[in-house]
Design a protein around this motif. Structure first.
Motif, PDB file in Angstrom:
ATOM      1  N   GLY A 240      -8.167  -7.922   0.069  1.00 57.25           N
ATOM      2  CA  GLY A 240      -7.341  -7.072   0.919  1.00 57.25           C
ATOM      3  C   GLY A 240      -6.560  -6.014   0.184  1.00 57.25           C
ATOM      4  N   ILE A 241      -6.825  -5.835  -1.105  1.00 55.82           N
ATOM      5  CA  ILE A 241      -6.085  -4.842  -1.885  1.00 55.82           C
ATOM      6  C   ILE A 241      -6.793  -3.503  -1.739  1.00 55.82           C
ATOM      7  CG2 ILE A 241      -5.113  -4.280  -4.120  1.00 55.82           C
ATOM      8  CD1 ILE A 241      -4.062  -6.852  -2.780  1.00 55.82           C
ATOM      9  N   VAL A 242      -6.415  -2.781  -0.702  1.00 54.75           N
ATOM     10  CA  VAL A 242      -6.979  -1.481  -0.390  1.00 54.75           C
ATOM     11  C   VAL A 242      -5.825  -0.494  -0.242  1.00 54.75           C
ATOM     12  CG1 VAL A 242      -8.376  -0.137   1.218  1.00 54.75           C
ATOM     13  CG2 VAL A 242      -8.934  -2.542   0.789  1.00 54.75           C
ATOM     14  N   ARG A 243      -5.837   0.551  -1.047  1.00 60.68           N
ATOM     15  CA  ARG A 243      -4.712   1.489  -1.050  1.00 60.68           C
ATOM     16  C   ARG A 243      -4.858   2.537   0.048  1.00 60.68           C
ATOM     17  NH1 ARG A 243      -2.801   6.332  -2.922  1.00 60.68           N
ATOM     18  NH2 ARG A 243      -0.681   6.300  -3.779  1.00 60.68           N
ATOM     19  N   VAL A 244      -3.838   2.630   0.887  1.00 66.86           N
ATOM     20  CA  VAL A 244      -3.715   3.696   1.881  1.00 66.86           C
ATOM     21  C   VAL A 244      -2.362   4.346   1.640  1.00 66.86           C
ATOM     22  CG1 VAL A 244      -3.687   4.289   4.323  1.00 66.86           C
ATOM     23  CG2 VAL A 244      -5.131   2.401   3.517  1.00 66.86           C
ATOM     24  N   THR A 245      -2.355   5.629   1.332  1.00 64.76           N
ATOM     25  CA  THR A 245      -1.144   6.294   0.840  1.00 64.76           C
ATOM     26  C   THR A 245       0.031   6.151   1.796  1.00 64.76           C
ATOM     27  OG1 THR A 245      -2.499   7.903  -0.357  1.00 64.76           O
ATOM     28  CG2 THR A 245      -0.192   8.471   0.015  1.00 64.76           C
ATOM     29  N   PHE A 246      -0.165   6.461   3.059  1.00 62.60           N
ATOM     30  CA  PHE A 246       0.975   6.427   3.972  1.00 62.60           C
ATOM     31  C   PHE A 246       1.495   5.001   4.165  1.00 62.60           C
ATOM     32  CE2 PHE A 246      -2.239   5.332   7.078  1.00 62.60           C
ATOM     33  CZ  PHE A 246      -1.570   4.558   8.012  1.00 62.60           C
ATOM     34  N   MET A 247       0.593   4.011   4.049  1.00 66.71           N
ATOM     35  CA  MET A 247       1.031   2.619   4.154  1.00 66.71           C
ATOM     36  C   MET A 247       1.868   2.223   2.941  1.00 66.71           C
ATOM     37  SD  MET A 247       0.180   1.487   7.054  1.00 66.71           S
ATOM     38  CE  MET A 247       0.632  -0.211   6.755  1.00 66.71           C
ATOM     39  N   GLN A 248       1.516   2.751   1.765  1.00 72.23           N
ATOM     40  CA  GLN A 248       2.314   2.454   0.581  1.00 72.23           C
ATOM     41  C   GLN A 248       3.734   2.982   0.733  1.00 72.23           C
ATOM     42  OE1 GLN A 248       1.260   0.470  -2.004  1.00 72.23           O
ATOM     43  NE2 GLN A 248      -0.452   0.192  -0.584  1.00 72.23           N
ATOM     44  N   ASN A 249       3.868   4.142   1.357  1.00 69.81           N
ATOM     45  CA  ASN A 249       5.207   4.686   1.607  1.00 69.81           C
ATOM     46  C   ASN A 249       5.981   3.795   2.573  1.00 69.81           C
ATOM     47  OD1 ASN A 249       4.598   6.901  -0.024  1.00 69.81           O
ATOM     48  ND2 ASN A 249       3.800   8.103   1.691  1.00 69.81           N
ATOM     49  N   ILE A 250       5.297   3.286   3.578  1.00 74.74           N
ATOM     50  CA  ILE A 250       5.946   2.379   4.531  1.00 74.74           C
ATOM     51  C   ILE A 250       6.372   1.091   3.845  1.00 74.74           C
ATOM     52  CG2 ILE A 250       5.569   0.974   6.598  1.00 74.74           C
ATOM     53  CD1 ILE A 250       3.749   3.176   7.638  1.00 74.74           C
ATOM     54  N   PHE A 251       5.520   0.566   2.972  1.00 74.59           N
ATOM     55  CA  PHE A 251       5.850  -0.674   2.265  1.00 74.59           C
ATOM     56  C   PHE A 251       7.054  -0.475   1.348  1.00 74.59           C
ATOM     57  CE2 PHE A 251       1.082  -1.822   2.552  1.00 74.59           C
ATOM     58  CZ  PHE A 251       1.262  -2.264   3.850  1.00 74.59           C
ATOM     59  N   ASN A 252       7.110   0.675   0.669  1.00 76.34           N
ATOM     60  CA  ASN A 252       8.276   0.965  -0.176  1.00 76.34           C
ATOM     61  C   ASN A 252       9.554   0.955   0.651  1.00 76.34           C
ATOM     62  OD1 ASN A 252       7.013   1.252  -2.691  1.00 76.34           O
ATOM     63  ND2 ASN A 252       6.450   3.372  -2.276  1.00 76.34           N
ATOM     64  N   TRP A 253       9.482   1.603   1.817  1.00 76.47           N
ATOM     65  CA  TRP A 253      10.647   1.630   2.694  1.00 76.47           C
ATOM     66  C   TRP A 253      11.003   0.232   3.181  1.00 76.47           C
ATOM     67  CZ3 TRP A 253      10.426  -0.027   7.766  1.00 76.47           C
ATOM     68  CH2 TRP A 253      11.620   0.109   8.501  1.00 76.47           C
ATOM     69  N   PHE A 333       2.200  -5.218  -3.552  1.00 74.99           N
ATOM     70  CA  PHE A 333       0.925  -5.922  -3.701  1.00 74.99           C
ATOM     71  C   PHE A 333       0.737  -6.951  -2.585  1.00 74.99           C
ATOM     72  CE2 PHE A 333      -1.992  -8.969  -5.760  1.00 74.99           C
ATOM     73  CZ  PHE A 333      -2.979  -8.095  -6.182  1.00 74.99           C
ATOM     74  N   PHE A 334       1.732  -7.756  -2.352  1.00 75.75           N
ATOM     75  CA  PHE A 334       1.641  -8.787  -1.310  1.00 75.75           C
ATOM     76  C   PHE A 334       1.468  -8.164   0.068  1.00 75.75           C
ATOM     77  CE2 PHE A 334       4.289 -10.877   1.946  1.00 75.75           C
ATOM     78  CZ  PHE A 334       3.499 -11.992   2.190  1.00 75.75           C
ATOM     79  N   LEU A 335       2.308  -7.191   0.389  1.00 72.96           N
ATOM     80  CA  LEU A 335       2.239  -6.565   1.712  1.00 72.96           C
ATOM     81  C   LEU A 335       0.906  -5.851   1.927  1.00 72.96           C
ATOM     82  CD1 LEU A 335       5.851  -5.101   2.044  1.00 72.96           C
ATOM     83  CD2 LEU A 335       4.878  -7.020   3.311  1.00 72.96           C
ATOM     84  N   THR A 336       0.385  -5.219   0.885  1.00 68.86           N
ATOM     85  CA  THR A 336      -0.890  -4.514   1.018  1.00 68.86           C
ATOM     86  C   THR A 336      -1.999  -5.466   1.442  1.00 68.86           C
ATOM     87  OG1 THR A 336      -0.267  -2.867  -0.645  1.00 68.86           O
ATOM     88  CG2 THR A 336      -2.619  -3.145  -0.198  1.00 68.86           C
ATOM     89  N   GLY A 337      -2.102  -6.597   0.752  1.00 62.54           N
ATOM     90  CA  GLY A 337      -3.158  -7.558   1.057  1.00 62.54           C
ATOM     91  C   GLY A 337      -3.024  -8.189   2.424  1.00 62.54           C
ATOM     92  N   MET A 338      -1.817  -8.581   2.806  1.00 58.34           N
ATOM     93  CA  MET A 338      -1.638  -9.312   4.060  1.00 58.34           C
ATOM     94  C   MET A 338      -1.681  -8.377   5.268  1.00 58.34           C
ATOM     95  SD  MET A 338      -1.738 -12.088   2.649  1.00 58.34           S
ATOM     96  CE  MET A 338      -1.948 -12.874   4.228  1.00 58.34           C
ATOM     97  N   VAL A 339      -1.142  -7.193   5.153  1.00 56.24           N
ATOM     98  CA  VAL A 339      -1.208  -6.248   6.273  1.00 56.24           C
ATOM     99  C   VAL A 339      -2.654  -5.821   6.518  1.00 56.24           C
ATOM    100  CG1 VAL A 339      -0.546  -3.936   7.047  1.00 56.24           C
ATOM    101  CG2 VAL A 339       1.162  -5.453   6.041  1.00 56.24           C
ATOM    102  N   PHE A 340      -3.418  -5.647   5.445  1.00 54.27           N
ATOM    103  CA  PHE A 340      -4.834  -5.310   5.611  1.00 54.27           C
ATOM    104  C   PHE A 340      -5.565  -6.430   6.348  1.00 54.27           C
ATOM    105  CE2 PHE A 340      -9.254  -5.369   4.164  1.00 54.27           C
ATOM    106  CZ  PHE A 340      -9.635  -4.073   4.466  1.00 54.27           C
ATOM    107  N   LEU A 341      -5.262  -7.671   6.025  1.00 56.79           N
ATOM    108  CA  LEU A 341      -5.877  -8.806   6.715  1.00 56.79           C
ATOM    109  C   LEU A 341      -5.540  -8.799   8.196  1.00 56.79           C
ATOM    110  CD1 LEU A 341      -7.328 -11.535   6.858  1.00 56.79           C
ATOM    111  CD2 LEU A 341      -5.186 -12.614   6.118  1.00 56.79           C
ATOM    112  N   LEU A 342      -4.280  -8.593   8.529  1.00 58.81           N
ATOM    113  CA  LEU A 342      -3.872  -8.564   9.936  1.00 58.81           C
ATOM    114  C   LEU A 342      -4.532  -7.403  10.669  1.00 58.81           C
ATOM    115  CD1 LEU A 342      -0.066  -9.405   9.583  1.00 58.81           C
ATOM    116  CD2 LEU A 342      -1.944 -10.944  10.194  1.00 58.81           C
ATOM    117  N   PHE A 343      -4.699  -6.282   9.991  1.00 57.22           N
ATOM    118  CA  PHE A 343      -5.363  -5.137  10.616  1.00 57.22           C
ATOM    119  C   PHE A 343      -6.823  -5.458  10.927  1.00 57.22           C
ATOM    120  CE2 PHE A 343      -7.982  -1.292   9.998  1.00 57.22           C
ATOM    121  CZ  PHE A 343      -7.519  -0.536  11.069  1.00 57.22           C
ATOM    122  N   VAL A 344      -7.517  -6.117  10.010  1.00 58.79           N
ATOM    123  CA  VAL A 344      -8.911  -6.491  10.230  1.00 58.79           C
ATOM    124  C   VAL A 344      -9.022  -7.456  11.406  1.00 58.79           C
ATOM    125  CG1 VAL A 344     -10.889  -7.714   9.240  1.00 58.79           C
ATOM    126  CG2 VAL A 344      -9.617  -6.070   7.851  1.00 58.79           C
TER     127      VAL A 344
END
Length: 667
Positions: A240-253, A333-344
């Motif tokens: 689930g480690i897939v980089r999406v730029t706008f999502m990374q900004n959301i995760f930082n926030w 890292f954690f949010l990227t993997g788990m949010v991608f899973l929930l999206f799928v």
């Protein structure tokens, strides 16, 4: 001294395999001793093959004074290729003859002599992920015969911009895996249960292999060859480690808004970096330090305190290295993997709902071709639950590793709560389901002397919990418990052992050996072909764990051993991945272009088809069943009559199995 002996060393390295199409470069420089008299805050060079020019830029601070000599050591794949002693006074560097303390900023272009440039073999520009480094040691002294103590040491890694880490590899493997999984669902809905089961089991095994390659690369070992790390990075998408730029900004926030402190490694990167807080043995390890770590500028020490040094550097291993190379801040890292899973999961639910509506519309219009999906139309809710459970199992390695890692990294209180919820839900669903399968199988054995009867005769149980046991033979219904335990223990060592790479390497290797022995002894999968694939896959996983065991430097082997193992790791896994992908593609093509795809697969020896009570089993019986199908139907209270063309079927009992009625009917 700064320019000429570095350029000479760089050119000397290219007498061995380096790596670049038409250019060789370096963008990282580090010290390789404590209290080095030379530190740099920025360093870059690029050597162009076509015209022999070397673009050079350095900003540094020197505390060296007096006359000095430099010893240049060029290393490739663990072997010292060139060792030269250079006198800066003979190289027309007035600033260093003698050297004086201070800062300097130098940007220049240097022309490499054609005789030296011709020493570079063509292979140097084609092989990816060069395992090379140039080390410069500075000694005080007035003559070459009077070299004193070492007062500075710097090291630069070399590459040619070619790498086996290619995003297209991840996309291709992901697309093929996704298409195969969708195909298995389509054939299952059409009534081709054997085809669906074999395609699904093979595809899930393939996906599990991709996950294993990505997971073993998460070990925080010290000396991972760049080619091994780069190849394994191709499969990080499976976690689930897939980089999406706008999502990374959301995760930082999100991390900051919930009480955490977002990492800034990617935003504070520097090209020249200095190591800090390293053990003496690690600092003086030798010729391959740069290649086995990612060096990035960080404004904080490892304990989080502020640092005021000119160029503090953080050496990343394991999960942190993977996160950095994926372009993801470690706190995301954690949010990227788990949010991608929930999206799928959301996309799957949406597609299944739209499919249900489409089939209902076609059914009302009495379109004949869609009548074959009658079973899905009637049981779509149970099928949807089953798919959700399947996704939970598929993502179990991802969930456990990322959640355990979040407990260690503690990005924010909200992330911790999120991790606890996801981990508890996943473990509760899978272990409860495994318990129910075990309970039903034991009951079936007690009543009917066959675990397959209850597990396959009740359509509700089959749709909901079937993913836990259908890939395996009926007698190995309990294997799912072994698999879950294997994943859980392995994930714990990967996540909690990030600070002890040697322990991690030993533990993962032992776990893989134990699981390999278990698979070889039990041979649990539903067909001989799947057992062969699973055993071969586990052999490769065990070899990968063995490689990383050596990469942990526990054996103290020479650096060349690691380099050779890195090449073997790449060749082995690239070839095996290709074979698995071709196998899956062939299976899907056969199924799509065959009139009766189930004919390719021999009937299961556990008699599961005789007990399945749904439209697909009826169609199978009508098309050409056996006396065993008739016996199974009789045991369920259904009526099958045999003719030369096959069986005819009529229901005499509706609903799921009832233990008392089934007991009397069976007897």
């Amino acid at each position: 001294m700064r320019l000429h002996f570095l350029s000479s060393a760089i050119v000397g390295l290219f007498a061995v395999p380096a790596l670049a199409a038409q250019m060789l470069r370096s963008g990282s420089l580090s010290t390789c001793m404590d209290n080095s008299g030379f530190t740099a805050s920025e360093f870059e060079f690029e050597l162009y093959r076509n015209n022999g020019t070397l673009d050079f830029s350095v900003q540094a601070i020197s505390t060296i004074s007096g006359y000095v000599y430099a010893k240049v050591i060029v290393t490739a794949y663990g072997l010292d290729i060139i060792t030269r002693v250079l006198n800066p006074c003979n190289e027309d560097f007035v600033q260093l003859c003698p050297a004086t303390p201070g800062t300097f900023d130098l940007t220049s272009t240097y022309n490499i002599e054609e005789s030296l440039l011709n020493q570079i073999p063509g292979i140097a520009y084609t092989i990816p992920d060069l395992d090379g480094v140039v080390t410069v040691e500075v000694y005080n002294g007035t003559t070459a015969n009077d070299i004193g103590n070492k007062i500075a040491c710097v090291r630069a890694s070399l590459s040619n911009t070619k790498t086996v880490y290619q995003p297209v590899v991840g996309w291709v493997t992901a697309v093929i895996s996704g298409i195969a999984l969708i195909s298995s669902g389509i054939f299952g809905a059409m009534g081709h249960s054997s085809t669906a089961a074999n395609i699904a089991a093979t595809t899930l095994a393939l996906f599990g292999y991709f996950q294993s390659v990505a997971i073993v690369n998460m070990e925080a070992v010290e000396r991972v060859p760049p080619i091994a790390s780069a190849w394994a990075q191709n499969f990080i998408w499976s976690l689930g480690i897939v980089r999406v730029t706008f999502m990374q900004n959301i995760f930082n926030w999100y991390v900051q808004a919930t009480g955490g402190t977002p990492s800034t490694l990617l935003r504070t990167q520097r090209s020249v970096l200095v190591q800090k807080k390293l053990t003496k043995r690690f600092v003086e390890e030798g010729v391959s330090l740069v290649r086995r770590a990612i060096f990035v500028r960080d404004d904080e020490d490892n304990d989080g305190s502020s640092s005021t040094s000119l160029a503090s550097a953080l050496i990343l291993h394991g999960i942190r290295r993977i996160s950095y190379k994926a372009g993801i801040e470690v706190t995301n890292f954690f949010l990227t993997g788990m949010v991608f899973l929930l999206f799928v999961i959301f996309c799957i639910v949406l597609v299944m709902l739209l499919t249900k509506l489409f089939l209902e519309l076609m059914g009302k219009r009495e379109v004949a071709v869609f009548q074959r999906f009658y079973s899905y139309r009637n049981n779509w809710k149970a099928v949807l639950k089953g798919v959700m459970f399947r996704m939970t199992l598929l993502a179990f390695p991802q969930t456990t590793i990322l959640c355990f890692w979040e407990f260690m990294s503690n990005d924010s209180p909200a992330c911790i709560v999120f991790a606890v919820i996801l981990l508890v839900i996943s473990c509760a669903l899978l272990f409860w389901g495994s318990f129910m399968v075990f309970k039903l199988a034991r009951k079936s054995i007690a009543l009917y002397k066959n675990p397959a009867y209850i597990l396959y005769s009740d359509s509700a149980t089959l749709n909901r919990w079937g993913f836990l046991y259908t890939p395996y033979r009926a007698r190995n219904y309990y294997f799912i418990i072994i698999l879950l335990g294997y994943i859980l223990v392995k994930s714990a060592f990967i996540s909690f052992g990030q600070s002890v790479g040697k322990v991690q390497g030993i533990a993962v290797f032992i776990i893989e050996i134990a699981y390999l022995i278990t698979v070889c002894v039990l041979r649990p999968y539903l067909s001989r072909g799947l057992n062969i694939i699973s055993i071969c896959m586990q052999v490769v996983n065990t070899l990968n764990a063995l490689f990383y065991f050596f990469f942990s430097d526990l054996m103290g082997q020479p650096a060349i051993v690691n380099s050779v193992m890195g090449v073997i790791f790449f060749v082995l896994n690239a070839a095996f991945s290709l074979i698995l992908l071709i196998t899956v593609i062939v299976m899907c093509c056969w199924a799509y272009f065959s009139k009766n795809p189930d004919s390719k697969y021999a009937p299961m020896r556990d008699d599961r088809a005789s007990f399945i009570k749904d439209d697909s089993s009826r169609n199978l019986a009508i098309e050409g069943g056996t006396e065993l199908d008739a016996l199974g139907a009789t045991a369920r209270g259904e009526d099958f009559s045999f003719s030369q063309k096959g069986f005819t079927h009529s229901d005499s009992v509706a609903g799921s199995w009832d233990s008392k009625k089934s007991t009397r009917g069976f007897k």
